[in-house]
Design a protein around this motif. Structure first.
Motif, PDB file in Angstrom:
ATOM      1  N   ILE A 200       0.854  -1.192   0.000  1.00 33.84           N
ATOM      2  CA  ILE A 200       0.000   0.000   0.000  1.00 33.84           C
ATOM      3  C   ILE A 200       0.886   1.236   0.000  1.00 33.84           C
ATOM      4  CG2 ILE A 200      -1.762   1.266   1.307  1.00 33.84           C
ATOM      5  CD1 ILE A 200      -2.270  -1.825   2.403  1.00 33.84           C
ATOM      6  N   LYS A 201       0.803   1.974  -1.068  1.00 24.20           N
ATOM      7  CA  LYS A 201       1.551   3.234  -1.183  1.00 24.20           C
ATOM      8  C   LYS A 201       0.524   4.317  -1.436  1.00 24.20           C
ATOM      9  CE  LYS A 201       6.065   1.522  -2.485  1.00 24.20           C
ATOM     10  NZ  LYS A 201       6.621   1.443  -1.125  1.00 24.20           N
ATOM     11  N   ASN A 202       0.434   5.243  -0.511  1.00 25.20           N
ATOM     12  CA  ASN A 202      -0.643   6.239  -0.516  1.00 25.20           C
ATOM     13  C   ASN A 202      -1.970   5.476  -0.543  1.00 25.20           C
ATOM     14  OD1 ASN A 202       1.275   8.264  -0.420  1.00 25.20           O
ATOM     15  ND2 ASN A 202       1.618   8.065  -2.617  1.00 25.20           N
ATOM     16  N   ASN A 203      -2.816   5.696  -1.548  1.00 25.31           N
ATOM     17  CA  ASN A 203      -4.056   4.917  -1.533  1.00 25.31           C
ATOM     18  C   ASN A 203      -4.071   3.799  -2.565  1.00 25.31           C
ATOM     19  OD1 ASN A 203      -5.443   6.041   0.686  1.00 25.31           O
ATOM     20  ND2 ASN A 203      -5.677   7.919  -0.523  1.00 25.31           N
ATOM     21  N   LYS A 204      -2.927   3.492  -3.126  1.00 21.90           N
ATOM     22  CA  LYS A 204      -2.826   2.431  -4.120  1.00 21.90           C
ATOM     23  C   LYS A 204      -2.524   1.105  -3.408  1.00 21.90           C
ATOM     24  CE  LYS A 204      -0.779   1.747  -8.657  1.00 21.90           C
ATOM     25  NZ  LYS A 204       0.155   2.277  -9.640  1.00 21.90           N
ATOM     26  N   ILE A 205      -3.389   0.139  -3.599  1.00 25.35           N
ATOM     27  CA  ILE A 205      -3.246  -1.154  -2.921  1.00 25.35           C
ATOM     28  C   ILE A 205      -2.990  -2.217  -3.987  1.00 25.35           C
ATOM     29  CG2 ILE A 205      -4.359  -2.838  -1.394  1.00 25.35           C
ATOM     30  CD1 ILE A 205      -6.246  -0.592  -0.484  1.00 25.35           C
ATOM     31  N   ILE A 206      -1.872  -2.922  -3.883  1.00 24.22           N
ATOM     32  CA  ILE A 206      -1.566  -3.960  -4.877  1.00 24.22           C
ATOM     33  C   ILE A 206      -1.390  -5.311  -4.192  1.00 24.22           C
ATOM     34  CG2 ILE A 206       0.097  -4.706  -6.649  1.00 24.22           C
ATOM     35  CD1 ILE A 206       0.617  -1.768  -7.206  1.00 24.22           C
ATOM     36  N   LEU A 207      -1.982  -6.337  -4.798  1.00 20.94           N
ATOM     37  CA  LEU A 207      -1.831  -7.714  -4.306  1.00 20.94           C
ATOM     38  C   LEU A 207      -0.508  -8.275  -4.821  1.00 20.94           C
ATOM     39  CD1 LEU A 207      -2.909 -10.358  -3.027  1.00 20.94           C
ATOM     40  CD2 LEU A 207      -4.030 -10.829  -5.223  1.00 20.94           C
ATOM     41  N   LYS A 208       0.409  -8.569  -3.912  1.00 20.66           N
ATOM     42  CA  LYS A 208       1.729  -9.053  -4.298  1.00 20.66           C
ATOM     43  C   LYS A 208       1.882 -10.545  -3.952  1.00 20.66           C
ATOM     44  CE  LYS A 208       4.646  -6.182  -5.228  1.00 20.66           C
ATOM     45  NZ  LYS A 208       5.074  -5.554  -6.497  1.00 20.66           N
ATOM     46  N   GLY A 209       2.945 -11.152  -4.490  1.00 17.03           N
ATOM     47  CA  GLY A 209       3.138 -12.592  -4.364  1.00 17.03           C
ATOM     48  C   GLY A 209       2.611 -13.264  -5.616  1.00 17.03           C
ATOM     49  N   ASN A 210       2.633 -14.591  -5.626  1.00 17.22           N
ATOM     50  CA  ASN A 210       2.258 -15.317  -6.856  1.00 17.22           C
ATOM     51  C   ASN A 210       0.848 -15.885  -6.837  1.00 17.22           C
ATOM     52  OD1 ASN A 210       4.882 -14.969  -7.895  1.00 17.22           O
ATOM     53  ND2 ASN A 210       5.595 -16.662  -6.593  1.00 17.22           N
ATOM     54  N   LEU A 211       0.138 -15.689  -5.738  1.00 23.46           N
ATOM     55  CA  LEU A 211      -1.131 -16.396  -5.559  1.00 23.46           C
ATOM     56  C   LEU A 211      -2.331 -15.468  -5.765  1.00 23.46           C
ATOM     57  CD1 LEU A 211      -0.042 -18.234  -2.295  1.00 23.46           C
ATOM     58  CD2 LEU A 211      -0.109 -19.194  -4.607  1.00 23.46           C
ATOM     59  N   THR A 212      -3.477 -16.093  -6.004  1.00 26.85           N
ATOM     60  CA  THR A 212      -4.721 -15.325  -6.046  1.00 26.85           C
ATOM     61  C   THR A 212      -5.165 -14.995  -4.624  1.00 26.85           C
ATOM     62  OG1 THR A 212      -6.044 -17.345  -5.953  1.00 26.85           O
ATOM     63  CG2 THR A 212      -5.513 -16.502  -8.149  1.00 26.85           C
ATOM     64  N   ALA A 213      -6.048 -14.016  -4.516  1.00 25.55           N
ATOM     65  CA  ALA A 213      -6.729 -13.733  -3.248  1.00 25.55           C
ATOM     66  C   ALA A 213      -8.225 -13.846  -3.521  1.00 25.55           C
ATOM     67  CB  ALA A 213      -6.374 -12.341  -2.752  1.00 25.55           C
ATOM     68  N   LYS A 214      -9.016 -13.960  -2.475  1.00 20.09           N
ATOM     69  CA  LYS A 214     -10.457 -14.117  -2.681  1.00 20.09           C
ATOM     70  C   LYS A 214     -11.197 -12.973  -1.995  1.00 20.09           C
ATOM     71  CE  LYS A 214     -13.614 -17.911  -3.350  1.00 20.09           C
ATOM     72  NZ  LYS A 214     -13.625 -19.372  -3.503  1.00 20.09           N
ATOM     73  N   LEU A 215     -12.029 -12.303  -2.754  1.00 21.30           N
ATOM     74  CA  LEU A 215     -12.744 -11.135  -2.234  1.00 21.30           C
ATOM     75  C   LEU A 215     -14.201 -11.490  -1.958  1.00 21.30           C
ATOM     76  CD1 LEU A 215     -12.892  -8.083  -1.607  1.00 21.30           C
ATOM     77  CD2 LEU A 215     -13.428  -7.720  -4.024  1.00 21.30           C
ATOM     78  N   PHE A 216     -14.626 -11.247  -0.720  1.00 20.11           N
ATOM     79  CA  PHE A 216     -15.993 -11.533  -0.278  1.00 20.11           C
ATOM     80  C   PHE A 216     -16.708 -10.206  -0.020  1.00 20.11           C
ATOM     81  CE2 PHE A 216     -15.412 -16.068   0.605  1.00 20.11           C
ATOM     82  CZ  PHE A 216     -14.031 -16.153   0.699  1.00 20.11           C
ATOM     83  N   ARG A 217     -17.878 -10.049  -0.607  1.00 17.21           N
ATOM     84  CA  ARG A 217     -18.691  -8.863  -0.351  1.00 17.21           C
ATOM     85  C   ARG A 217     -20.135  -9.273  -0.098  1.00 17.21           C
ATOM     86  NH1 ARG A 217     -16.800  -5.462  -5.525  1.00 17.21           N
ATOM     87  NH2 ARG A 217     -16.882  -7.614  -6.272  1.00 17.21           N
ATOM     88  N   LYS A 218     -20.800  -8.519   0.742  1.00 24.11           N
ATOM     89  CA  LYS A 218     -22.192  -8.812   1.074  1.00 24.11           C
ATOM     90  C   LYS A 218     -23.040  -8.802  -0.203  1.00 24.11           C
ATOM     91  CE  LYS A 218     -25.699  -7.284   4.427  1.00 24.11           C
ATOM     92  NZ  LYS A 218     -25.526  -8.058   5.665  1.00 24.11           N
ATOM     93  N   SER A 229      -2.808  -7.513  -9.010  1.00 24.79           N
ATOM     94  CA  SER A 229      -3.961  -6.646  -9.274  1.00 24.79           C
ATOM     95  C   SER A 229      -3.910  -5.412  -8.380  1.00 24.79           C
ATOM     96  CB  SER A 229      -5.274  -7.378  -8.975  1.00 24.79           C
ATOM     97  OG  SER A 229      -5.475  -8.441  -9.861  1.00 24.79           O
ATOM     98  N   GLU A 230      -4.479  -4.349  -8.881  1.00 18.61           N
ATOM     99  CA  GLU A 230      -4.697  -3.131  -8.095  1.00 18.61           C
ATOM    100  C   GLU A 230      -6.035  -3.315  -7.377  1.00 18.61           C
ATOM    101  OE1 GLU A 230      -4.895   0.168  -6.935  1.00 18.61           O
ATOM    102  OE2 GLU A 230      -4.639   1.360  -8.783  1.00 18.61           O
ATOM    103  N   LEU A 231      -6.063  -3.100  -6.073  1.00 20.05           N
ATOM    104  CA  LEU A 231      -7.260  -3.389  -5.289  1.00 20.05           C
ATOM    105  C   LEU A 231      -7.975  -2.129  -4.816  1.00 20.05           C
ATOM    106  CD1 LEU A 231      -5.929  -6.319  -3.088  1.00 20.05           C
ATOM    107  CD2 LEU A 231      -7.133  -6.432  -5.262  1.00 20.05           C
ATOM    108  N   SER A 232      -7.597  -1.006  -5.364  1.00 26.95           N
ATOM    109  CA  SER A 232      -8.158   0.242  -4.838  1.00 26.95           C
ATOM    110  C   SER A 232      -9.654   0.361  -5.120  1.00 26.95           C
ATOM    111  CB  SER A 232      -7.385   1.433  -5.411  1.00 26.95           C
ATOM    112  OG  SER A 232      -6.000   1.173  -5.323  1.00 26.95           O
ATOM    113  N   PHE A 233     -10.184  -0.527  -5.975  1.00 29.41           N
ATOM    114  CA  PHE A 233     -11.633  -0.506  -6.249  1.00 29.41           C
ATOM    115  C   PHE A 233     -12.454  -1.045  -5.084  1.00 29.41           C
ATOM    116  CE2 PHE A 233     -10.315  -4.758  -7.334  1.00 29.41           C
ATOM    117  CZ  PHE A 233     -11.400  -5.561  -7.000  1.00 29.41           C
ATOM    118  N   ILE A 234     -11.812  -1.753  -4.144  1.00 28.72           N
ATOM    119  CA  ILE A 234     -12.575  -2.375  -3.056  1.00 28.72           C
ATOM    120  C   ILE A 234     -12.961  -1.326  -2.025  1.00 28.72           C
ATOM    121  CG2 ILE A 234     -12.598  -4.157  -1.272  1.00 28.72           C
ATOM    122  CD1 ILE A 234     -10.331  -5.554  -2.695  1.00 28.72           C
TER     123      ILE A 234
END
Lengths: 235, 235
Positions: A200-218, A229-234
């Motif tokens: 996380i640099k300022n408001n830019k959030i990037i998923l690092k490493g070689n693996l996927t992450a899983k996003l859960f939303r109501k 991926s850039e995650l700032s959309f979350i």
């Protein structure tokens, strides 16, 4: 301004403590002579001294000194004066209880929002979320609140692990637990696998490493997010 | 006087809800026309109505009616007047929050100490211990206290599962979590596997089912306890 690394785990199976992150830490803490270590989560109940010593040995490899926050008379000032901060993993209930007990939750948030470099691993990453409510830890102590730093606009589930479809165990899967959380709370949860971290640099959030992450939303199906991926959309 | 069954799980892999316990329940609730059901733990967030309906369908097999506590205007009176009580599994944080919110924790304890027959499964068994602090559940809501009924002089860890020595996952094992609990609390924890239950008649506690259980005590090595052991020595 923010400058954070939030890692799912401190240690990968078969490798040494923080080993896979050392190149990142060298860059994150490049302007630091000494990093302030917060050992409050005490994995397996080890003492603040033991945990700090272990961490100091590892940081010596990249020529950075480690000083434990328990060595300071005034922990609020210790945070305000820190060149860089690292909160290690362990039990999140214990960590959050101690942050409130020492009245440093708000100071820590304000300091990190000024851009002081920060590393969190496991419990130390959990506290960067909106609340500690998606921890996997056992409630071994009763914290005064579940609210945490809110440095990112969602919660983390660290050590995230996909459902083992061959399992005959009837205890809830990780996904079931996160979905139960979403029944009663309306903010997103990112399941971060071991070996992944957020940069996380300022408001830019990037998923690092070689693996996927899983996003859960109501009210939405969970989605897999690819590495880098850039995650700032979350939000 | 106590008359309790505290089961690790409601459901065994590959069989129906409560199926393996039905002969026990027939005996436990033999003098009950209607059993009061406490659905507050809401597994996977299902509604009180759905959970109660599901339970009623199963209890119909042994000719017992089920009435959900949420159907009563006064839950304290519902407990005081119950012929038998069943608290189902789900999320322990949610269950305990609701027991405090409806001000029935003390009434439930007093009623069960009078010998009203009680079945707990999973979260419903957790609450019979001294505290809910050895739950495996996620802290999806913030309860006013972790203290629970104290019907047995120790805590339970339900859905207990031995450490998988082949695992490469770095998240804490169940044993590690329980040992962390014992660093900060001084009462015993019984790890109860799926398929095991405790039968408590007055102050006699027997481990039922075919499996061993694992007893954790501060400053002692954990011990395996064989099925059908009397557990009244634990305190």
């Amino acid at each position: 301004m923010k400058n954070l690394i939030l890692a799912s785990t401190s240690t990968l199976h078969g490798s040494d403590y923080l080993d896979y992150l050392l190149p990142e830490l060298q860059s994150l803490f490049k302007n630091c002579e000494t990093v302030l270590f917060i050992p409050y989560a005490r994995p397996s109940g080890i003492s603040h001294e033991e945990y700090t010593q272990k961490t100091a040995l590892t940081f010596a490899k990249i020529n950075i000194n480690i000083k434990g926050i328990h060595e300071f008379e005034n922990p609020v000032q210790a945070i305000q004066n820190a060149e860089g901060i690292f909160t290690g993993g362990g039990n999140t209930f214990l960590l959050v209880s101690q942050l409130y007990y020492h009245k440093i939750m708000i100071t820590l948030k304000e300091t990190l929002e000024k851009g002081i470099p920060y590393l969190g691993t496991s419990a130390g990453s959990n506290i960067a979320g909106l609340s500690m409510q998606t921890t996997n830890d056992m409630p071994i102590v009763y914290p005064p609140s579940f609210q945490t730093l809110g440095l990112i606009p969602f919660n983390l589930n660290v050590h995230f692990i996909d459902t083992d479809l061959s399992s005959t165990h009837m205890g809830e899967t990780r996904e079931t637990r996160i979905n139960e959380f979403l029944q009663f709370n309306n903010f997103p949860v990112l399941g971060l696998k071991e070996g992944s971290w957020l940069e996380i640099k300022n408001n830019k959030i990037i998923l690092k490493g070689n693996l996927t992450a899983k996003l859960f939303r109501k009210n939405y199906d969970a989605v897999e997010i690819t590495a880098n991926s850039e995650l700032s959309f979350i939000q």
